[in-house]
Design an enzyme around this catalytic site. Structure first.
Site, PDB file in Angstrom:
ATOM      1  CB  SER A 244      -0.887   0.003   1.238  1.00 53.57           C
ATOM      2  OG  SER A 244      -0.095   0.211   2.391  1.00 53.57           O
ATOM      3  CE  LYS A 245      -2.999   3.027  -0.855  1.00 51.58           C
ATOM      4  NZ  LYS A 245      -3.616   1.988  -0.018  1.00 51.58           N
ATOM      5  NE  ARG A 246       0.770   0.284   6.300  1.00 60.73           N
ATOM      6  CZ  ARG A 246       1.634  -0.732   6.445  1.00 60.73           C
ATOM      7  NH1 ARG A 246       2.779  -0.536   7.018  1.00 60.73           N
ATOM      8  NH2 ARG A 246       1.322  -1.931   6.011  1.00 60.73           N
ATOM      9  CG  HIS A 247       4.568  -1.081   2.035  1.00 58.40           C
ATOM     10  ND1 HIS A 247       3.281  -1.545   1.907  1.00 58.40           N
ATOM     11  CD2 HIS A 247       5.065  -1.676   3.136  1.00 58.40           C
ATOM     12  CE1 HIS A 247       3.013  -2.398   2.884  1.00 58.40           C
ATOM     13  NE2 HIS A 247       4.066  -2.484   3.642  1.00 58.40           N
ATOM     14  N   GLY A 248       5.516   3.429   0.501  1.00 59.59           N
ATOM     15  CA  GLY A 248       6.073   4.275  -0.536  1.00 59.59           C
ATOM     16  C   GLY A 248       5.218   4.111  -1.774  1.00 59.59           C
TER      17      GLY A 248
END
Length: 489
Positions: A244-248
RNA sequence: GCCGCGUUCGUCUAGCGGUUAGGACGCCGCCCUCUCAAGGCGGAGAUCACGGGUUCAAAUCCCGUACGCGGUACCA
């Protein structure tokens, strides 16, 4: 193999993320490998969540990745008649039936199931409603959903990647095909479209594997052969959690914005779950087409390694002709230094950049003079006693003719020798003066490209700057702030 | 909970009964060198998740367990 027909069927409820891109890539590779047809189908049956701009974004990402489709894009929202006809056919043929339970009744059944600790499964009670009664109630305006009469037998999904998986009778309930408001649902539209489009192979993520038996049952009800299934392992974040966006970056457009090359992303993505078998890694799309096969797809999930992607991007970057790079660099900003200087600068900096954005940033020194110096660099080479040295170097370099790197280096070495210094003790302050940082391409080649005037100006400005320790202290009050005196006393 | 799938260096993977378990990213070292990359060379790093089988022989076949992931809608 007779020419296969495959499809990529994204739902426009988000941008194209790398997992979807990889699915699209595999479908595309498979079609190209076997002279088949690659169809793009937009699954926008969920009207509340589907958005037109997202469709455009997906289309843009597909083109950017170089994955051209042969047919479509088809929009499911424009194919309602087809679904209605299929629904009528299924109902008339007794393959599906009307169920009149209200959402509230269904909720109560779910709660009851939960309470007794078992999973909810619609019990098919509406199956027993007679055709006449069903027609009468429908005609009377009573709300109903259309449910598939799922056969009471083991459903087998023969998957090229995951192997044969069996779903015992009773594992599935009579799931809903058409909502009470008349909107056809995902499973139904997928199968109707796959049949209508003559899809021979379904390549998609394993998250769809639990859906496959439903589709098998539906294909049978639709009197159509089931396609060959290939369910891909998921792409996870570096921590093994859902990406997800959490991982960049996770969306294709983000990689584009960060200066990644489509051919690098394609290559990297292809290797997440597929390998040609030998130790081959670097491959163009054309090469992948020649090598691709479903049999070589792996079943296990893989993690997205940004480091390896960056490395691969750097590899591809170095192969791009400088002239083309100039165009690719434009969105990231190119310095105002003239075409000739820019081209020469690119040659110097290319191997040091892993993305277009990085390259553009390093090229900025060929524009305006560096306004800030690296803190650590200043600390090490910005001592007042270095100033006269830098001034002297400026003089020698300015006097060098022709202004070419060999002669410039010779001049600097001579000066260093006279002063009993190592070249580095001269080169590092100079590098800092010219670029603001301590890491760069070979100094004298840069100086040659920067030119006589710019070199002299920056060297002298730097010397002035470090000559006065007081000014120095004022100029570098804290990390991160501009290294230029901000006016005042 | 139930159903399904997965499990080889930190990561991506090769391997499809007999290998010193190979490659790539990353990491470390050396070479190159004015710095940093690139490039070249070398190194560390995997008792093949665990436990049982089958077999002369298992990372490879079978069965359990653990862990991970996915699904469990009138979402897709």
């Amino acid at each position: 193999m007779t020419a296969p027909r495959v499809r990529f069927a994204p739902s426009p409820t988000g941008s194209l993320h790398v997992g979807g891109a990889r699915t699209a890539l595999y479908n595309w590779l498979f079609a190209r490998r076997h002279g088949g047809t690659f169809i793009l189908r937009i699954e926008d049956t969920d009207v509340e969540r589907s958005r037109r701009e997202l469709t455009d974004q997906i289309l843009h990402a597909m083109r950017w990745l170089g994955l051209a489709w042969d047919e479509g894009p088809f929009f499911q929202s424009e194919r309602q008649e087809l679904y209605r006809e299929a629904a009528d056919r299924l109902l008339a043929g007794g393959k599906a039936y009307r169920a009149f339970e209200t959402p509230e009744e269904l909720d109560a059944m779910k709660k009851a199931a939960e309470a007794s600790g078992s999973a909810f499964r619609y019990d098919g009670r509406a199956r027993s409603i007679s055709q006449e009664e069903s027609d009468r109630r429908a005609a009377a305006g009573e709300k109903f959903v259309l449910r598939l009469r799922v056969p009471d037998e083991t459903l087998v999904v023969d998957d090229v990647v995951q192997g044969k998986t069996e779903f015992p009778a009773g594992a599935l309930d009579d799931f809903v095909l058409v909502r009470s408001d008349g909107h056809p649902l995902y499973h139904f539209t997928v199968c109707v479209d796959d049949v209508a489009m003559g899809i021979t192979h379904v390549i998609r993520g394993v998250d769809h594997l639990p859906n496959a038996p439903k589709h098998v049952a539906l294909f049978r009800a639709l009197s159509a052969p089931a396609p060959v299934f290939a369910h891909l392992g998921m792409i996870l974040g570096p921590d093994g959690k859902k990406l997800s966006k959490r991982h960049g970056a996770a969306g294709v457009e983000e990689f584009e914005a960060q200066g990644y090359l489509p051919e690098a992303l394609d290559n990297f993505l292809a290797l997440l779950g597929w390998s040609p078998g030998n130790d081959r890694e670097r491959m163009s799309l054309a090469e992948m087409v020649a090598l691709f096969s479903l049999e070589r797809l792996g079943p296990s999930p893989s993690r997205f390694d940004h480091e390896k992607l960056a490395w691969m991007n750097g590899q591809y970057l170095q192969e791009i002709p400088a002239e083309r790079l100039v165009d690719l660099l434009k969105p990231f900003g190119v310095p105002d230094c003239g075409a000739d200087v820019l081209l020469r600068a690119i040659h110097l900096h290319l191997s040091r950049a892993r993305t277009l954005a990085e390259l553009a940033r390093s090229l900025s020194i060929y524009g305006a003079d560096a306004v800030r110096y690296d803190e650590a660099g200043l600390k090490k080479w910005g001592k007042p006693e270095v100033a006269p040295l830098v001034r002297e170097l400026a003089g020698r370099l300015t006097a060098t003719a022709p202004f070419a790197h060999a002669g410039l280096e010779e001049a600097a070495r001579a000066l260093a020798a006279e002063k009993g210094l190592k070249l580095g003790e001269l080169a590092q302050p100079a590098r800092l003066a010219l670029t603001g940082v301590l890491a760069s391409p070979p100094l004298f080649e840069m100086i040659e490209v920067l030119g006589r005037e710019t070199t002299r100006r920056r060297l002298l400005a730097f010397a002035d700057r470090i000559a006065d320790p007081a000014a120095n202290r004022i100029a570098t009050p804290a990390a991160g702030s501009p290294a230029v005196p901000s006016g005042g006393s």
